[in-house]
Design an enzyme around this catalytic site. Structure first.
Site: not given
Ligand code: NAG
Ligand code: NAG
Length: 385
Positions: A155, A276
């Site tokens: 994260e 992504e």
């Protein structure tokens, strides 16, 4: 070992039984198989090293095994060379098959395990940041002297909790950050020969966006504000949990491919935090419109002309106008795919439970190549800086 051979024999017999070609042929088959398996077993017992199990506890013993393996006397010695990588917890409880590292990334250089009984012989232990509640659910101390702890966290700082006490505990960092000890990222593959055959997928939508998260506490304000203004000037097709328009996993790449542009907006803006969300449209054959760190940060990972950056425009309206203009200019649009002659994107894994496979396999590859002593100090000073 004995069990395995017995199982093998009985399963061979069973499989022979089930496709009978005639009783005598069957008997012959069973005899030949048995003879083969038994002699294989004997050969194996004679030539395999006797120290297969239990796992060695003290590292120097294994290092001497590594040097003896250099004499190339058997395949099993080769296997012993693989360092053990213990996954202390399954991140978010998303389990996968350890053989996936070989299947998806051709990585097979460590022995991955989630068996805590192997703790004392584990060369490396992956600890997933979000699973740490406090110091009490970390692996036990003192740790074996050869053992390295790997801090796994994907994260961004906006979405990271500071758990006190971790600052000087780890040896290696495993993160999206380029300056992590083990950076995790899907990369474009350089082609040996130029590819002239790429065909832009058929398009029936102009701009698309798949969003699962609208929660302002996760830092998505910047992108929401930008989107509200941008969408006044151009049609955007929305998908995802945030809009109750769920997209099945099988539809992810085909849907993306059918859009001319895709909003690759990161949830929060940090150096190297390029996820992504960028790889998806590149792999699908769509032009990503990115919102995230600076353009030059993107350019250290993908070609400058493979994406459009929101910072290239003074405001959302000018970006919308530019996209509308590209929609009418086939040649200008096509230029965004020229890089594909020399580089190939790889689709990333998209199932939720596959989220950590790349990171864990990357660690597996790293620890087999780099075995040196290392300490990672002031974890948060580094991570939040
Ligand atoms: C062991 O095998 C590798 C390749 O398989 C070879 O490069 C190396 O020289 C061999 N080492 C010895 C000691 O025979
Ligand atoms: C790993 O890091 C810890 C904490 O800094 C240190 O005490 C230990 O010696 C390191 N071990 C290895 C093998 O690098």
């Amino acid at each position: 070992m004995g069990h395995q051979i017995a199982d093998l024999i009985s399963s061979l017999i069973r499989s022979k039984m089930s496709n009978t070609n005639g009783p005598s042929l069957l008997r012959l088959g069973v005899i030949v198989t048995l003879a083969g398996v038994i002699s294989l077993g004997v050969v194996f017992f004679w030539f395999s090293p006797s120290n297969k199990c239990p796992p060695p506890v003290f590292r120097p013993v294994q290092y001497s095994q590594i040097s003896s393996a250099k004499t190339n006397n058997s395949l099993t010695d080769k296997a012993e060379e693989k360092p053990v990588l213990l996954l202390w917890v399954w991140p978010e409880n998303y389990r996968f098959d350890f053989s996936d590292c070989k299947t998806f990334y051709n990585i097979d250089s460590c022995q991955l395990t989630d068996d805590r009984a192997l703790y004392n012989s584990a060369d490396n232990v992956i600890v997933y940041h979000r699973a740490i509640t406090d110091l009490s659910n970390l692996p036990p101390s003192p740790r074996p002297p050869f053992q390295r702890w790997i801090w796994l966290h994907l994260e961004s700082p906006t979405n990271t909790k500071r758990i006190p006490g971790l600052e000087n505990l780890f040896n290696l960092t495993l993160s999206y950050r380029q300056d992590a000890d083990i950076p995790v990222r899907m990369r474009l593959i350089t082609r040996k020969k130029p590819n002239e055959d790429f065909v832009i997928p058929k398009k029936d939508k102009l701009v698309c966006w798949i969003v699962s998260n609208k929660d302002p506490s996760t830092g998505v304000d910047t992108r929401n504000v930008f989107y509200r203004e941008f969408s006044k000037y151009i049609q955007v097709t929305l998908f995802g949990k945030a809009f109750s328009r769920f997209l099945g996993y099988d539809d992810y790449y085909p849907t993306m491919a059918s859009c001319k542009f895709y909003l690759a907006f990161e949830n929060s803006i940090h150096k190297d935090y390029i996820t992504e969300k960028l790889n998806g449209p590149l792999a699908a054959g769509t032009v990503p419109v990115v919102l995230g760190p600076l353009r030059r940060n993107y350019e250290s990972f993908v070609p400058a002309e493979s994406f459009i950056h929101v910072d290239d425009f003074p405001d959302p309206k000018s970006l919308a106008e530019y996209l509308l203009q590209l929609d009418k200019d086939e040649d200008a649009y096509r230029k965004y795919f020229n890089w594909r002659k020399h580089l190939t994107p790889s689709p990333h894994l998209i199932l939720q439970r596959q989220e950590f496979i790349l990171a864990i396999c990357t660690a597996c590859d790293y620890i087999a190549r780099r075995r040196e002593y290392k300490e990672a100090h002031d974890l948060y000073d580094w991570y939040f800086s």
